[in-house]
Design a protein around this motif. Structure first.
Motif, short mmCIF file in Angstrom:
data_model
loop_
_atom_site.label_atom_id
_atom_site.label_comp_id
_atom_site.label_asym_id
_atom_site.label_seq_id
_atom_site.Cartn_x
_atom_site.Cartn_y
_atom_site.Cartn_z
N ASP A 99 -7.87 4.60 8.11
CA ASP A 99 -8.76 5.49 8.83
C ASP A 99 -10.01 5.83 8.01
OD1 ASP A 99 -6.89 5.33 10.82
OD2 ASP A 99 -6.05 7.32 10.46
N GLU A 100 -9.87 5.95 6.70
CA GLU A 100 -11.04 6.17 5.84
C GLU A 100 -11.96 4.94 5.88
OE1 GLU A 100 -8.90 9.13 2.59
OE2 GLU A 100 -8.99 6.97 2.19
N ALA A 101 -11.36 3.75 5.88
CA ALA A 101 -12.16 2.53 5.95
C ALA A 101 -12.89 2.44 7.29
CB ALA A 101 -11.28 1.30 5.75
N VAL A 102 -12.22 2.80 8.38
CA VAL A 102 -12.86 2.80 9.70
C VAL A 102 -14.08 3.72 9.67
CG1 VAL A 102 -12.60 3.54 12.11
CG2 VAL A 102 -10.84 2.10 11.03
N GLU A 103 -13.96 4.89 9.08
CA GLU A 103 -15.08 5.82 9.00
C GLU A 103 -16.24 5.24 8.18
OE1 GLU A 103 -15.51 8.54 10.84
OE2 GLU A 103 -13.60 7.97 11.74
N GLY A 143 1.23 6.22 13.07
CA GLY A 143 0.37 5.78 11.97
C GLY A 143 0.32 4.28 11.77
N LEU A 144 0.98 3.51 12.62
CA LEU A 144 0.94 2.06 12.52
C LEU A 144 -0.29 1.54 13.27
CD1 LEU A 144 4.72 1.36 13.19
CD2 LEU A 144 3.54 1.53 10.98
N GLY A 145 -0.45 0.23 13.29
CA GLY A 145 -1.51 -0.39 14.08
C GLY A 145 -2.79 -0.67 13.30
N TRP A 146 -3.79 -1.09 14.02
CA TRP A 146 -5.07 -1.50 13.46
C TRP A 146 -6.19 -1.08 14.41
CZ3 TRP A 146 -1.76 -4.38 16.22
CH2 TRP A 146 -2.27 -5.10 17.29
N VAL A 169 -9.47 -3.76 11.12
CA VAL A 169 -9.17 -2.96 9.93
C VAL A 169 -7.70 -2.60 10.02
CG1 VAL A 169 -9.75 -0.93 8.58
CG2 VAL A 169 -11.54 -2.08 9.92
N GLU A 170 -6.95 -3.09 9.04
CA GLU A 170 -5.50 -2.87 8.99
C GLU A 170 -5.18 -1.69 8.07
OE1 GLU A 170 -4.10 -6.54 7.36
OE2 GLU A 170 -4.36 -7.61 9.26
#
Length: 129
Positions: free
Chosen positions: A79-83, A101-104, A117-118
């Protein structure tokens, strides 16, 4: 046994330099040389990993990519990477995160190329936090 390692992953682009700068900013890859107008190569800090080569093309992207990158953040969380990707100019295309909390997250770079983003290695329990 003869191996044929992948040297570059090539991405078509309207503006190779601008797209390469986006990917330099989010991957930490380096631009090796002064880019010319038609192609830009960025290289990873790890030896023997493929570079990303951006080539100018006149046509627009019109369908889903047949090949895309899967990004696993080396530190922090998915989630930090997505941001970070959003702040750099990417957009969310499809969100596959689950309440557990799973998924991409499938995202698009500034020219519309999909990438995923995994969860990070820490989130997967592959390394210590």
């Amino acid at each position: 046994m003869f191996l044929n390692p992948v040297r570059h992953i090539t991405v078509d682009a309207h503006d190779p330099h601008a797209l390469a700068l986006f990917w330099v900013g989010v991957t930490g890859y380096a631009m090796d040389e002064e880019p010319d107008d038609d192609e830009v190569l960025i290289t990873p800090p790890e030896p023997n990993a493929p570079g990303l080569l951006f080539i100018r093309v006149p046509d627009d992207k019109v369908v889903k990519n047949r090949v895309h990158l899967d990004i696993q953040p080396p530190v922090g969380t998915r989630d930090e990477a997505v941001e970070r990707f959003l702040a750099a100019g990417a957009s969310v295309y499809e969100d596959h995160r689950t309440p557990e909390g799973l998924g991409w997250v499938t995202m698009r770079d500034p020219e519309g190329n999909e990438f995923c983003v995994e969860r990070s290695a820490v989130e997967r329990g592959l390394t210590a936090a």
